[in-house]
Design a protein around this motif. Structure first.
Motif, PDB file in Angstrom:
ATOM      1  N   ASP A  48      -1.344   1.709  -2.603  1.00 28.12           N
ATOM      2  CA  ASP A  48      -1.934   1.330  -0.777  1.00 28.12           C
ATOM      3  C   ASP A  48      -3.260   0.883  -0.482  1.00 28.12           C
ATOM      4  O   ASP A  48      -3.723   1.700  -1.337  1.00 28.12           O
ATOM      5  CB  ASP A  48      -1.747   2.705   0.161  1.00 28.12           C
ATOM      6  N   ASN A  54       0.554  -3.773  -3.085  1.00 33.13           N
ATOM      7  CA  ASN A  54       0.643  -2.890  -1.657  1.00 33.13           C
ATOM      8  C   ASN A  54       1.827  -2.687  -1.912  1.00 33.13           C
ATOM      9  O   ASN A  54       3.121  -3.285  -1.173  1.00 33.13           O
ATOM     10  CB  ASN A  54      -0.646  -2.357  -0.752  1.00 33.13           C
ATOM     11  N   PRO A  56       3.291   0.386   0.984  1.00 33.44           N
ATOM     12  CA  PRO A  56       3.422   1.736   2.001  1.00 33.44           C
ATOM     13  C   PRO A  56       4.276   2.169   2.176  1.00 33.44           C
ATOM     14  O   PRO A  56       5.043   2.905   2.732  1.00 33.44           O
ATOM     15  CB  PRO A  56       2.266   0.877   2.800  1.00 33.44           C
ATOM     16  N   ASN A  86      -1.545   8.370  -3.033  1.00 34.29           N
ATOM     17  CA  ASN A  86      -1.584   7.053  -3.444  1.00 34.29           C
ATOM     18  C   ASN A  86      -1.505   6.278  -5.356  1.00 34.29           C
ATOM     19  O   ASN A  86      -2.787   7.263  -5.251  1.00 34.29           O
ATOM     20  CB  ASN A  86      -2.781   6.387  -2.479  1.00 34.29           C
TER      21      ASN A  86
END
Length: 423
Positions: A48, A54, A56, A86
């Motif tokens: 993220d 990414n 998320p 993360n």
């Protein structure tokens, strides 16, 4: 004792008990526990706020799933506790997440994304922790005996994409990451093209995190040719950046970018998906008319309704959770696997060894039509070189029409034989 004093005392005791219950629950909301059986702790990680891809929505979907099952008594009486991490798109980050999963007693890592398979699988293997339903981006997910993939990974997508393009494209240019993982993509795409006696694609390596791709875009369009040429880009989150550079190229005579009569663009799920199409203009997006190969049915398929209901009820204010996102979808399927495995065990205490043993022995998972039935016995493994643990080698052919990803061809396409024949 008077009635008033007795009532006050009972109220105090009740309030104190409720506070103690909340504290011992480590922040779990009242009513979220699963019952008398021991809680089950798992982890979901994803990168993220990095410069590359990414995801998320994957940890966010995992948290929503936990809220849903815990609000309904847990999984077979077990409260589900989800740790998130993360991964940062680095080997150090992936290793740190895996070590934390070991340290905090996770019995599985579920529905996660990482390109750094070697960094995270070693700590998990040392602790005997299964990796269930990873995104399918790292080779280790398809080689480790403790990995249980729910899709065919990049291998199936790229091989299937070659089959999808062979029917419509005279020449194909492939723009892919200049990485070890990216080096495998041309052979996989060509295996799908060869399935229809098509010529090999033009291979164009590119930096995975570049700010623009004008040079690669120009070369890709030129090599694809002006007559039924196709430009496909598989650059993860940077695919949007590539096609932004592509559409800014000076027009050539008789050419229409983005799905016209000549040069057509294409990609695979994960590099292009409905969220990207929405962000770039919907029906006016440069992806209009693009071919896309995916693992699962399109987002409007009725098989996704249970997931959408959970998102609506337990993640309705979380804009990270998009039901059309491939990472969110993969996480939903991975937790479906976890739930059915735990239910099959019917045990007061769940361990990592129990979970991996049940999967190895052939517990069968029904995903409600999102995939074929999943099972990871030795006889169920595809055994393809470099990807031996693929059990689901089906893909879907989709196309962008009126700003929506829809099925180009109904149902699944089995690309197992094509992956097996890839060099």
């Amino acid at each position: 004792m008077t009635g008033r004093r007795l009532t006050s005392l009972l109220a105090y005791v009740s309030t104190a008990a409720a506070g103690a219950s909340l504290l011992t629950g480590c922040g779990v909301l009242p009513g979220a526990t699963g019952g008398s059986r021991e809680p089950v702790t798992v982890m979901t990680w994803a990168p993220d706020q990095t410069r590359a891809t990414n995801m998320p929505g994957m940890p966010a979907m995992a948290q929503a799933y936990a809220r849903w099952v815990n609000a309904n008594g847990g999984i077979d009486g077990h409260e589900l506790r989800v740790l998130t991490c993360n991964e940062q798109n680095t080997s150090a980050g992936a290793s740190a997440c895996a070590r934390r999963a070991v340290r905090e007693g996770a019995v599985a890592v579920v529905g996660s994304y990482s390109q750094n398979g070697r960094a995270f699988m070693a700590p998990l293997e040392a602790a005997g922790i299964p990796y269930i339903g990873g995104y399918g981006i790292s080779e280790d997910e398809f080689t480790s005996p403790l990995s249980y993939p729910v899709n065919g990974g990049q291998a199936s997508l790229i091989a299937g994409h070659g089959m999808q393009l062979a029917a419509s494209c005279r020449t194909v240019s492939l723009v892919r990451p200049d990485t070890i993982a990216g080096d495998k993509l041309p052979n996989l795409l060509n295996s799908g093209l060869r399935k229809a006696s098509h010529r090999s694609a033009v291979d164009i390596p590119a930096l995975e995190d570049a700010a623009e791709y004008t040079q690669q875009a120009s070369r890709a369009r030129s090599r694809a040719g002006a007559q039924d040429g196709c430009v496909t880009a598989v650059l993860g989150e940077r695919t949007q950046t590539f096609f932004d550079s592509f559409r800014r190229l000076p027009e050539q005579k008789g050419e229409k970018d983005g799905g016209g009569d000549t040069v057509r663009i294409s990609s695979v799920l994960g590099s292009v998906g409905q969220p990207v199409i929405d962000r770039t203009g919907g029906p006016n997006s440069p992806f209009e008319g693009a071919y896309v190969t995916g693992w699962y049915p399109d987002a409007e398929h009725r098989a996704w309704e249970p997931m959408k209901k959970v998102i609506k009820e337990h993640a309705f204010v979380d804009n990270r959770v998009d039901p059309a996102d491939a990472g969110v979808q993969t996480t939903w399927i991975a937790y479906t696997v976890l739930r059915q495995v735990i239910e099959s065990l019917d045990s007061d205490r769940i361990t990592a060894l129990q979970i991996s043993h049940a999967l190895d022995k052939g517990v069968t998972i029904d995903t409600g039509g999102l995939t074929p039935e999943l099972r990871w016995r030795y006889d169920d493994l595809l055994g393809a070189p470099g990807f031996p643990r693929i059990v689901n080698h089906d893909v879907t052919f989709q196309v962008v029409r009126d700003g929506r990803l829809v099925a180009q061809k109904p149902g699944f396409v089995d690309v197992g034989e094509t992956v097996l024949t890839a060099p």
